[in-house]
Design a protein around this motif. Structure first.
Motif, PDB file in Angstrom:
ATOM      1  N   PHE A   1       0.832  -1.193   0.000  1.00 37.26           N
ATOM      2  CA  PHE A   1       0.000   0.000   0.000  1.00 37.26           C
ATOM      3  C   PHE A   1       0.867   1.244   0.000  1.00 37.26           C
ATOM      4  O   PHE A   1       0.606   2.211  -0.711  1.00 37.26           O
ATOM      5  CB  PHE A   1      -0.917  -0.022   1.216  1.00 37.26           C
ATOM      6  N   PHE A   2       1.937   1.178   0.798  1.00 40.39           N
ATOM      7  CA  PHE A   2       2.820   2.325   0.890  1.00 40.39           C
ATOM      8  C   PHE A   2       3.475   2.600  -0.459  1.00 40.39           C
ATOM      9  O   PHE A   2       3.607   3.749  -0.883  1.00 40.39           O
ATOM     10  CB  PHE A   2       3.866   2.040   1.956  1.00 40.39           C
ATOM     11  N   CYS A   3       3.904   1.508  -1.120  1.00 42.31           N
ATOM     12  CA  CYS A   3       4.488   1.668  -2.454  1.00 42.31           C
ATOM     13  C   CYS A   3       3.479   2.284  -3.407  1.00 42.31           C
ATOM     14  O   CYS A   3       3.815   3.175  -4.195  1.00 42.31           O
ATOM     15  CB  CYS A   3       4.925   0.306  -3.014  1.00 42.31           C
TER      16      CYS A   3
ATOM     17  N   TYR B   1      -3.056   6.149  -5.035  1.00 40.76           N
ATOM     18  CA  TYR B   1      -4.175   6.618  -4.228  1.00 40.76           C
ATOM     19  C   TYR B   1      -4.154   8.132  -4.226  1.00 40.76           C
ATOM     20  O   TYR B   1      -3.379   8.748  -3.527  1.00 40.76           O
ATOM     21  CB  TYR B   1      -4.064   6.067  -2.807  1.00 40.76           C
ATOM     22  N   VAL B   2      -5.004   8.708  -5.118  1.00 42.90           N
ATOM     23  CA  VAL B   2      -4.921  10.144  -5.366  1.00 42.90           C
ATOM     24  C   VAL B   2      -5.628  10.944  -4.282  1.00 42.90           C
ATOM     25  O   VAL B   2      -5.245  12.040  -3.947  1.00 42.90           O
ATOM     26  CB  VAL B   2      -5.548  10.471  -6.746  1.00 42.90           C
ATOM     27  N   ASP B   3      -6.660  10.356  -3.724  1.00 40.35           N
ATOM     28  CA  ASP B   3      -7.486  11.069  -2.762  1.00 40.35           C
ATOM     29  C   ASP B   3      -6.691  11.324  -1.494  1.00 40.35           C
ATOM     30  O   ASP B   3      -6.504  10.425  -0.677  1.00 40.35           O
ATOM     31  CB  ASP B   3      -8.717  10.209  -2.463  1.00 40.35           C
ATOM     32  N   GLU B   4      -6.213  12.556  -1.342  1.00 39.14           N
ATOM     33  CA  GLU B   4      -5.294  12.815  -0.249  1.00 39.14           C
ATOM     34  C   GLU B   4      -5.957  12.783   1.103  1.00 39.14           C
ATOM     35  O   GLU B   4      -5.303  12.608   2.107  1.00 39.14           O
ATOM     36  CB  GLU B   4      -4.630  14.173  -0.456  1.00 39.14           C
ATOM     37  N   GLN B   5      -7.260  12.976   1.118  1.00 41.90           N
ATOM     38  CA  GLN B   5      -7.893  12.988   2.432  1.00 41.90           C
ATOM     39  C   GLN B   5      -7.999  11.601   3.025  1.00 41.90           C
ATOM     40  O   GLN B   5      -8.413  11.438   4.148  1.00 41.90           O
ATOM     41  CB  GLN B   5      -9.289  13.607   2.327  1.00 41.90           C
ATOM     42  N   MET B   6      -7.642  10.573   2.287  1.00 42.95           N
ATOM     43  CA  MET B   6      -7.733   9.224   2.818  1.00 42.95           C
ATOM     44  C   MET B   6      -6.679   8.993   3.885  1.00 42.95           C
ATOM     45  O   MET B   6      -6.848   8.188   4.763  1.00 42.95           O
ATOM     46  CB  MET B   6      -7.557   8.207   1.682  1.00 42.95           C
ATOM     47  N   TYR B   7      -5.544   9.654   3.746  1.00 41.67           N
ATOM     48  CA  TYR B   7      -4.535   9.445   4.780  1.00 41.67           C
ATOM     49  C   TYR B   7      -3.987  10.784   5.233  1.00 41.67           C
ATOM     50  O   TYR B   7      -3.806  11.678   4.416  1.00 41.67           O
ATOM     51  CB  TYR B   7      -3.411   8.547   4.302  1.00 41.67           C
TER      52      TYR B   7
ATOM     53  N   THR C   1      -8.929   3.057   4.554  1.00 44.66           N
ATOM     54  CA  THR C   1      -8.694   3.867   5.743  1.00 44.66           C
ATOM     55  C   THR C   1      -7.946   3.053   6.785  1.00 44.66           C
ATOM     56  O   THR C   1      -7.120   3.583   7.524  1.00 44.66           O
ATOM     57  CB  THR C   1     -10.014   4.371   6.327  1.00 44.66           C
ATOM     58  N   ALA C   2      -8.197   1.771   6.853  1.00 45.19           N
ATOM     59  CA  ALA C   2      -7.469   0.950   7.819  1.00 45.19           C
ATOM     60  C   ALA C   2      -5.991   0.924   7.480  1.00 45.19           C
ATOM     61  O   ALA C   2      -5.124   1.080   8.345  1.00 45.19           O
ATOM     62  CB  ALA C   2      -8.042  -0.465   7.815  1.00 45.19           C
ATOM     63  N   TYR C   3      -5.700   0.774   6.194  1.00 44.07           N
ATOM     64  CA  TYR C   3      -4.298   0.794   5.787  1.00 44.07           C
ATOM     65  C   TYR C   3      -3.687   2.150   6.023  1.00 44.07           C
ATOM     66  O   TYR C   3      -2.541   2.277   6.427  1.00 44.07           O
ATOM     67  CB  TYR C   3      -4.182   0.442   4.307  1.00 44.07           C
ATOM     68  N   ALA C   4      -4.496   3.153   5.786  1.00 46.40           N
ATOM     69  CA  ALA C   4      -3.995   4.504   6.009  1.00 46.40           C
ATOM     70  C   ALA C   4      -3.611   4.679   7.464  1.00 46.40           C
ATOM     71  O   ALA C   4      -2.578   5.273   7.785  1.00 46.40           O
ATOM     72  CB  ALA C   4      -5.062   5.515   5.600  1.00 46.40           C
ATOM     73  N   ARG C   5      -4.468   4.104   8.337  1.00 44.75           N
ATOM     74  CA  ARG C   5      -4.144   4.235   9.755  1.00 44.75           C
ATOM     75  C   ARG C   5      -2.834   3.530  10.075  1.00 44.75           C
ATOM     76  O   ARG C   5      -2.005   4.027  10.813  1.00 44.75           O
ATOM     77  CB  ARG C   5      -5.280   3.628  10.584  1.00 44.75           C
ATOM     78  N   MET C   6      -2.662   2.319   9.453  1.00 44.81           N
ATOM     79  CA  MET C   6      -1.426   1.571   9.677  1.00 44.81           C
ATOM     80  C   MET C   6      -0.230   2.398   9.233  1.00 44.81           C
ATOM     81  O   MET C   6       0.778   2.477   9.924  1.00 44.81           O
ATOM     82  CB  MET C   6      -1.470   0.278   8.863  1.00 44.81           C
ATOM     83  N   VAL C   7      -0.364   2.987   8.032  1.00 48.05           N
ATOM     84  CA  VAL C   7       0.740   3.788   7.496  1.00 48.05           C
ATOM     85  C   VAL C   7       1.054   4.928   8.453  1.00 48.05           C
ATOM     86  O   VAL C   7       2.212   5.181   8.796  1.00 48.05           O
ATOM     87  CB  VAL C   7       0.355   4.344   6.109  1.00 48.05           C
ATOM     88  N   TYR C   8       0.000   5.595   8.916  1.00 47.36           N
ATOM     89  CA  TYR C   8       0.182   6.730   9.818  1.00 47.36           C
ATOM     90  C   TYR C   8       0.889   6.285  11.086  1.00 47.36           C
ATOM     91  O   TYR C   8       1.850   6.893  11.538  1.00 47.36           O
ATOM     92  CB  TYR C   8      -1.187   7.324  10.110  1.00 47.36           C
TER      93      TYR C   8
END
Lengths: 372, 374
Positions: A334-336, A343-349, B3-10
């Motif tokens: 996912f990070f890659c 993942y363009v939607d910046e508000q997701m993370y 969002t779960a992955y995003a949380r992990m990344v964060y």
């Protein structure tokens, strides 16, 4: 759902009939009794004891069958070796006759070569055609056939005794096709039973040790005990297996006169279901070899149960660790993907807290945190 | 899910930042984190399917090299030496016999030679059976492909036994090799078996050109595929649910694979077709007697190069075969569990009928609904 409603109505009808005491009720009574017996029998067979008994009886049945199939006197075997003998003797006689003045060196050379080819033929006959010095009835005794059947359906496959006839080979394939699933069912069940009893023992020992160490009131101990679920660590399972292998090593070293290393090697390869077959107890031709075979049989069956227990107990821990590793890998993917801009939607993370100096960003970050 | 992955990344970024702040020196921390990252990434990759296959093959080749050195070059030639001594003794003896009988009387000479040969045979046969004497020295027996097949037979737990370690170092190496290799093999079988099972299901459902529902299956809320016990939808009019097709298909796949192996090996090793199928089946089920193994025949009918390539192809055949067996287990598991549940339900249904006789009229609808779901 609809069927069940109808079925229950039918049984209700039967009950009302029975209360009237008509003649049809007695036949139905015996029928229900039969069904009862049948049901009890099937449910018993599906328990562990039933499956264990089934496995043992399957092995015994197989032993009888293979004994009958393979015990036929095979005259062609003795003919084969006598053919080889005759052939060799003829050659030797030719050499001896032709050299009128016996040139020793030449004669030695020729005879050596002849003996070498004789030896090669013996090797071929023993290895490929499974020639044995003994007769068939001596080889396929009942305990030996039992060991053979065990080595088939436990998938060990020693190979020190193998079927030679066509029917024997076909019978082996069919026996394996039916026996292996049965054995797997037994194996899983045994694993569960052993795992339960081991957990119980482990917990009991753990509590004993805890009560000895901590001299506190009973109330506190029971609270603690009920709080933490005691998981049997994998190291305990490994210790059990090592101890069992040591027992086997000492037992076989004493009885068969093998060295400790050979004994350990045999125990390990048998329990690991590899079954190389260069060492097999009870084939030395000693006096009490039959009882040794049966003890080996029991040792292996119990050993398989212990392995199943370790497998059941360790599976959870290993699965957990594997899942963690998988999550790690997915996270990396996912990070890659994020880096590649998938993942363009910046508000997701949110941004990491390092770049907090921009007020607008922090607000959105706080919002997204609260959302979760 | 994102969002779960995003949380992990964060969280991970926060963790790394904290770690970096704690360690202070920026240069070493990045190097350490890079190293740790690389290690973690490597392990995570190794546990994917491609990684596991590669790992298994690499482990096999490593074992082949190791056993070739340990048992081949540093091998134990004692049985061969013993056989050579026996042969020389036998030649001496025959010479003495020939010398003694001045006027060469054939019958008497033959008698004595027969006795001598019989004794010789009785010495050689136990040497072959228990000490593994094969007529060739270990250096030639333990070629690369033979060691490859031996390593395969150890970690797949087939355990042929036609080649067995003679040296002590060889036996210890076998034990250690098996301890590391068997979990690896289990991992390989579960991973590759899962992939192959998914591929097979995909092909099967596509080939039927039908929806899952019309085959007698339906999808529950959690996503698992369950067979239809009672005609719930109006669709499944051909409602005898053909549940047993997948099991027979699995067994058919295995049978075809055994048959293919049988034909190939019958051709190469000049065995009968029954013998070759017997060999394939015994190897794939990991029984592995070892009475029939592809390899050099004593008379040297096959070429060396040919034998090596045949053994390597046999190794590949067995590896692929184990994956297929794992796939079939994977596919059959669901089926057998469903069948067992249905079986228990039938048994239970006999039991439930009896106990719910009394209170049946009040709640028979309730009980019915409960049973249909479980």
């Amino acid at each position: 759902m609809v069927e069940r409603g109808r079925a229950s109505q039918r049984s209700h009808g039967m009950a009302s009939q029975r209360s009237y005491g008509t003649s049809s009720s007695s036949s139905q009574d015996s029928r229900t009794r039969c069904k009862n017996c049948y049901r009890k029998f099937i449910s018993f067979m599906c328990t562990q004891v039933g499956v264990g008994g089934l496995v043992v009886s399957y092995a015994i049945m197989g032993a009888f069958a293979f004994k009958a199939i393979e015990e036929k006197p095979e005259k062609w075997m003795t003919n084969r070796t006598s053919l080889i003998h005759n052939d060799t003797i003829k050659k030797l006689w030719n050499f001896t006759e032709h050299l009128n003045v016996l040139h020793k060196d030449r004669w030695y050379e020729d005879v050596n070569n002849t003996l070498f080819s004789f030896q090669e033929k013996i090797v071929y006959v023993v290895r490929k055609e499974r020639y044995d010095g003994r007769s068939h009835t001596e080889v396929w005794t009942f305990p030996a056939s039992l060991m053979f059947c065990l080595s088939v359906f436990t998938m060990i496959g020693y190979g020190h005794m193998t079927p030679r006839t066509q029917w024997g080979k076909i019978a082996t394939i069919l026996y394996a096709v039916l026996g292996i699933p049965l054995y797997i069912v037994y194996f899983m069940g045994m694993g569960r039973v052993f795992a339960k009893s081991f957990k119980f023992l482990y917990r009991a020992m753990y509590r004993c040790i805890k009560t000895k160490n901590k001299n506190v009131e009973e109330g506190e101990i029971t609270e603690e005990q009920w709080e933490e679920p005691i998981i049997v660590p994998s190291t305990a399972c490994m210790w059990v297996m090592v101890f069992y292998m040591l027992t086997g090593t000492i037992m076989f070293a004493e009885w068969e006169g093998w060295s400790y290393l050979n004994s350990c090697y045999f125990s390990f390869t048998s329990l690991a279901k590899i079954g190389i077959g260069d060492f097999v107890p009870g084939t030395g031709g000693a006096k009490d070899s039959q009882t040794k075979l049966i003890i080996n049989f029991m040792y292996l069956l119990i050993g398989m149960g212990l392995i199943a227990m370790c497998y059941t107990l360790m599976k959870e821990e290993i699965m957990l660790k594997l899942r963690e590793l998988k999550q790690d890998f997915k996270e990396k993917l996912f990070f890659c993907g994020v880096k590649l801009g998938l993942y363009v939607d910046e508000q997701m993370y949110p941004e990491p807290p390092r770049q907090q100096h921009m007020h607008g960003r922090t607000k959105s970050m706080r919002k997204s945190v609260r959302r979760r | 899910m994102q969002t779960a992955y995003a949380r992990m990344v964060y969280e991970r970024q926060a963790r790394e930042q904290r770690r970096g702040a704690a360690e202070g020196h920026r240069q070493t921390s990045t190097f350490k984190t890079i190293l740790k990252d690389a290690c973690r990434r490597l392990i995570a990759f190794l546990f994917t399917q491609v990684g596991v296959c590669g790992l298994v093959v690499a482990y096999n080749i490593l074992g082949a090299f190791a056993f070739r050195v340990i048992e081949g070059e540093m091998g134990d030639p004692r049985p061969e030496e013993t056989a050579k001594e026996l042969r020389e003794q036998m030649v001496h003896r025959l010479w003495n016999v020939t010398l003694r009988l001045n006027v060469l009387e054939e019958t008497q000479w033959r008698e004595e030679v027969v006795v001598a040969l019989q004794e010789y045979q009785e010495f050689v046969v136990p040497l072959i059976k228990t000490k593994g004497y094969r007529g060739v020295y270990p250096k030639e027996t333990w070629s690369f492909s033979a060691a490859l097949m031996y390593s395969l037979s150890v970690y797949t737990t087939i355990g042929y036994g036609n080649l067995a370690p003679r040296t002590e170092l060889g036996k210890i190496t076998t034990i250690l090799y098996a301890i590391v290799g068997m979990p690896l093999m289990l991992l390989y079988m579960s991973n590759v078996g899962e992939i192959l099972a998914n591929i097979f299901k995909f092909i099967y459902f596509r080939a039927c050109r039908c929806d899952i529902g019309s085959l007698g299956y339906y999808r529950t809320a959690s996503g698992t595929i369950r067979p239809v016990t009672v005609s719930q939808n109006g669709q499944s009019d051909e409602s005898s649910p053909r549940r047993t097709i997948p099991i027979t298909w699995c067994l058919l796949v295995i049978a075809i694979y055994v048959g293919i192996g049988g034909l190939i090996f019958a051709q190469w090793e000049r065995w009968s077709v029954l013998d070759a199928c017997y060999f394939s089946y015994i190897s794939l089920s990991t029984i592995g007697f070892g009475d029939l193994v592809p390899g050099k025949t004593v008379e040297g009918e096959n070429d060396d190069q040919e034998v090596e390539s045949q053994q390597i192809i046999c190794t590949v055949y067995l590896l692929v075969g184990s994956a297929l067996v794992a796939m079939c287990f994977n596919l059959m598991q669901e089926e057998t569990i469903e069948n067992l549940k249905a079986f228990w339900r039938n048994l239970g249904c006999l039991r439930k009928k009896k106990t719910r006789k009394i209170s049946v009229q009040d709640g028979h609808e309730r009980t019915a609904r409960y049973d249909g779901d479980g």
